[in-house]
Design an enzyme around this catalytic site. Sequence first.
Site, PDB file in Angstrom:
ATOM      1  N   CYS A  78       0.848  -1.197   0.000  1.00 13.68           N
ATOM      2  CA  CYS A  78       0.000   0.000   0.000  1.00 13.68           C
ATOM      3  C   CYS A  78       0.882   1.244   0.000  1.00 13.68           C
ATOM      4  O   CYS A  78       1.795   1.350   0.825  1.00 13.68           O
ATOM      5  CB  CYS A  78      -0.890  -0.007   1.239  1.00 13.68           C
ATOM      6  SG  CYS A  78      -1.813   1.513   1.449  1.00 13.68           S
ATOM      7  N   CYS A  84      -1.104   5.860   7.156  1.00 13.69           N
ATOM      8  CA  CYS A  84      -2.462   5.486   7.558  1.00 13.69           C
ATOM      9  C   CYS A  84      -2.415   4.705   8.868  1.00 13.69           C
ATOM     10  O   CYS A  84      -1.475   3.973   9.138  1.00 13.69           O
ATOM     11  CB  CYS A  84      -3.066   4.622   6.453  1.00 13.69           C
ATOM     12  SG  CYS A  84      -4.725   4.026   6.767  1.00 13.69           S
ATOM     13  N   CYS A  87      -3.765  -0.234   8.948  1.00 13.94           N
ATOM     14  CA  CYS A  87      -3.003  -1.492   9.010  1.00 13.94           C
ATOM     15  C   CYS A  87      -1.739  -1.280   9.845  1.00 13.94           C
ATOM     16  O   CYS A  87      -1.166  -0.199   9.833  1.00 13.94           O
ATOM     17  CB  CYS A  87      -2.568  -1.928   7.611  1.00 13.94           C
ATOM     18  SG  CYS A  87      -3.913  -2.392   6.512  1.00 13.94           S
ATOM     19  N   CYS A 166      -8.024   1.315  -0.977  1.00 11.31           N
ATOM     20  CA  CYS A 166      -7.573   0.660   0.242  1.00 11.31           C
ATOM     21  C   CYS A 166      -7.487  -0.811  -0.117  1.00 11.31           C
ATOM     22  O   CYS A 166      -8.516  -1.427  -0.430  1.00 11.31           O
ATOM     23  CB  CYS A 166      -8.576   0.886   1.367  1.00 11.31           C
ATOM     24  SG  CYS A 166      -8.274  -0.197   2.758  1.00 11.31           S
ATOM     25  N   GLN A 290     -19.965  -9.504  10.226  1.00 13.00           N
ATOM     26  CA  GLN A 290     -18.508  -9.707  10.120  1.00 13.00           C
ATOM     27  C   GLN A 290     -17.990  -9.160   8.787  1.00 13.00           C
ATOM     28  O   GLN A 290     -18.653  -9.314   7.756  1.00 13.00           O
ATOM     29  CB  GLN A 290     -18.185 -11.200  10.213  1.00 13.00           C
ATOM     30  CG  GLN A 290     -18.438 -11.810  11.585  1.00 13.00           C
ATOM     31  CD  GLN A 290     -17.374 -11.442  12.610  1.00 13.00           C
ATOM     32  OE1 GLN A 290     -16.424 -10.722  12.314  1.00 13.00           O
ATOM     33  NE2 GLN A 290     -17.533 -11.928  13.829  1.00 13.00           N
ATOM     34  N   GLU A 340     -29.664 -10.568  22.175  1.00 11.15           N
ATOM     35  CA  GLU A 340     -28.869  -9.469  21.616  1.00 11.15           C
ATOM     36  C   GLU A 340     -29.497  -8.153  22.066  1.00 11.15           C
ATOM     37  O   GLU A 340     -30.711  -8.047  22.196  1.00 11.15           O
ATOM     38  CB  GLU A 340     -28.877  -9.631  20.081  1.00 11.15           C
ATOM     39  CG  GLU A 340     -28.656  -8.406  19.249  1.00 11.15           C
ATOM     40  CD  GLU A 340     -27.250  -7.852  19.360  1.00 11.15           C
ATOM     41  OE1 GLU A 340     -26.272  -8.621  19.312  1.00 11.15           O
ATOM     42  OE2 GLU A 340     -27.134  -6.616  19.512  1.00 11.15           O
ATOM     43  N   ASP A 388     -20.336 -14.523  21.982  1.00 11.62           N
ATOM     44  CA  ASP A 388     -19.501 -13.778  21.026  1.00 11.62           C
ATOM     45  C   ASP A 388     -19.589 -12.295  21.382  1.00 11.62           C
ATOM     46  O   ASP A 388     -20.228 -11.515  20.679  1.00 11.62           O
ATOM     47  CB  ASP A 388     -20.030 -14.040  19.596  1.00 11.62           C
ATOM     48  CG  ASP A 388     -19.190 -13.347  18.533  1.00 11.62           C
ATOM     49  OD1 ASP A 388     -18.129 -12.785  18.865  1.00 11.62           O
ATOM     50  OD2 ASP A 388     -19.609 -13.366  17.361  1.00 11.62           O
ATOM     51  N   CYS A 415     -12.936 -11.356  20.057  1.00 12.59           N
ATOM     52  CA  CYS A 415     -12.066 -10.535  19.204  1.00 12.59           C
ATOM     53  C   CYS A 415     -11.008  -9.834  20.040  1.00 12.59           C
ATOM     54  O   CYS A 415     -10.320  -8.951  19.560  1.00 12.59           O
ATOM     55  CB  CYS A 415     -12.894  -9.535  18.405  1.00 12.59           C
ATOM     56  SG  CYS A 415     -13.910  -8.469  19.423  1.00 12.59           S
TER      57      CYS A 415
HETATM   58  N1  SAH Z   1     -22.433 -13.233  16.864  1.00 16.57           N
HETATM   59  C1  SAH Z   1     -22.684 -12.127  15.969  1.00 16.57           C
HETATM   60  C2  SAH Z   1     -22.428 -10.741  16.596  1.00 16.57           C
HETATM   61  C3  SAH Z   1     -21.189 -10.554  17.410  1.00 16.57           C
HETATM   62  S1  SAH Z   1     -20.742  -8.882  17.769  1.00 16.57           S
HETATM   63  C4  SAH Z   1     -21.920 -12.285  14.668  1.00 16.57           C
HETATM   64  O1  SAH Z   1     -20.989 -13.077  14.571  1.00 16.57           O
HETATM   65  O2  SAH Z   1     -22.269 -11.621  13.691  1.00 16.57           O
HETATM   66  C5  SAH Z   1     -21.288  -8.658  19.404  1.00 16.57           C
HETATM   67  C6  SAH Z   1     -22.766  -8.321  19.519  1.00 16.57           C
HETATM   68  O3  SAH Z   1     -23.061  -8.175  20.915  1.00 16.57           O
HETATM   69  C7  SAH Z   1     -23.205  -7.022  18.854  1.00 16.57           C
HETATM   70  O4  SAH Z   1     -24.255  -7.325  17.961  1.00 16.57           O
HETATM   71  C8  SAH Z   1     -23.711  -6.169  20.047  1.00 16.57           C
HETATM   72  O5  SAH Z   1     -24.806  -5.356  19.709  1.00 16.57           O
HETATM   73  C9  SAH Z   1     -24.093  -7.205  21.069  1.00 16.57           C
HETATM   74  N2  SAH Z   1     -24.102  -6.801  22.503  1.00 16.57           N
HETATM   75  C10 SAH Z   1     -23.301  -5.922  23.134  1.00 16.57           C
HETATM   76  N3  SAH Z   1     -23.555  -5.898  24.449  1.00 16.57           N
HETATM   77  C11 SAH Z   1     -24.548  -6.783  24.689  1.00 16.57           C
HETATM   78  C12 SAH Z   1     -25.240  -7.227  25.869  1.00 16.57           C
HETATM   79  N4  SAH Z   1     -24.957  -6.721  27.062  1.00 16.57           N
HETATM   80  N5  SAH Z   1     -26.188  -8.172  25.740  1.00 16.57           N
HETATM   81  C13 SAH Z   1     -26.469  -8.695  24.516  1.00 16.57           C
HETATM   82  N6  SAH Z   1     -25.851  -8.324  23.379  1.00 16.57           N
HETATM   83  C14 SAH Z   1     -24.908  -7.373  23.445  1.00 16.57           C
END
Ligand code: SAH
Length: 460
Positions: A78, A84, A87, A166, A290, A340, A388, A415
């Site tokens: 790049c 930037c 990255c 990019c 994602q 969620e 997640d 993550c």
């Molecule tokens: N599993 C999904 C999203 C993961 S990202 C995927 O792979 O696409 C994490 C998610 O957690 C987001 O959508 C966010 O809005 C949600 N989140 C954040 N805090 C939260 C809470 N206290 N209770 C429930 N969901 C929550």
Amino acid sequence: MEKKQVPVQKNQTITLDFEDITHEGNGVGKLDGYPLFVPYALPGEKGKVKVIKVKKNFAIGKLLDIEETSNERVEPPCNVYYQCGGCQLQHMSYSMQSEMKRNQVINTLKKIGHIEDVTVHPTIGMDDPWRYRNKVQIPVAERNGKLITGFYRKKSHEIIDDMDRCIITSEVNDRMVEAVRSIADRLGIPAYDEKSHRGILRHIMVRTGEATNETMIVIVTRTAELPYKKELIKALHETYPHVKSIVQNINKERTNVILGKETKVLWGEKYIYDKIGDIKFAISGKSFYQVNPTQTKKLYDTALEYANLTGGETVIDAYCGIGTISLFLAQKAKKVYGVEIVPEAISDAKENAKLNNIDNAEFFVGQAEKIMPWWTSQGLKPDVIVVDPPRKGCDQALLEAMIAMEPKRIVYVSCNPSTLARDLHILENGGYETKQVQPVDMFPQTSHVECVSQLVYTGK
Ligand code: SAH
């Protein structure tokens, strides 16, 4: 007490041997045990460094010259890489990036989670680690009477000159950013100016479903009014038939947050569609989805493998977003409950279940840490729980709720290795053992790493 002397001074030039690398991708060299962090230096290298910041326990340096070069050093493709902030690892071979990410996971689990006796598999990388992002959000400004788009220079809010692409973003998204910019420029739509909080066009966001090639354009404005709206929309969808949705998002605040509260569909559909494996997803402008579809498939496949479903299980998917993992799991489980916090995401999740004729998944809006204890009080006993969470990890109340539910297995998608390690430690104290951890490279060329972990109940 006598103050311990640090071995360097600001502005001093020194020669350093680099022996390690931080999780942000900075080289680490030491003087009498005192570490200096130097961006763009690699382990195994020796270089001349100017000390630019001195703290009690560490210093930051700038690499002036490399005297001994690592075999893992590569020319960043790049042309704005060093300006930037997006990255951090383009100067490092991809195999070293993968190894570094795995080591980071191992070290963090040990240091923060006190977890040593666990299999951390080699990072699952990409065959072609470029042009992978399905979404781009890029700021707009004005320079010499013209609209410009581009990422900010590192640690600033000044857009980089000459940034016309990019190379971790898909080509189609790059082209669409350029299309919106040039049409808006021709029409004379003014850019937003952060300092005066005037003007209109703040950001251009583009998302394209990799499997469907459907594009959504989100035009983020300061005002509800968008001049030349009709002309802009017409020019876009007539020239680019893959554009299925044009949305305006209004962000009136003085803020770094890109999206505002209000969204209006200007033209076309409310959603675009994408497919991961056999499942189709409807994605609206504000929903989390994602960004690396190739790796998402591998991530979800690993989560499914770790859940080890045979068809009779009840599963909870906490932090389920638009139901992506839930619907993957529903193919192999008796029943999946998703929770969620974002209401729009849950309505997408319900829509997605219908779209795929999946009737064994149910979705709930709320804080996972509140809904899960309520489920327990209702007698729900999951066999498997999948979490997640965002970067800050799981809430303590949620970890306690999981432990109280005593599922046979927990699959933790994360993550952020630091909060993962912290949470695994708590789950281990609650009777679980971490069996295996799989790093997946969702963000090549950056220092981020995603992991899937499998925990099993041992009841100890
Ligand atoms: N599993 C999904 C999203 C993961 S990202 C995927 O792979 O696409 C994490 C998610 O957690 C987001 O959508 C966010 O809005 C949600 N989140 C954040 N805090 C939260 C809470 N206290 N209770 C429930 N969901 C929550």
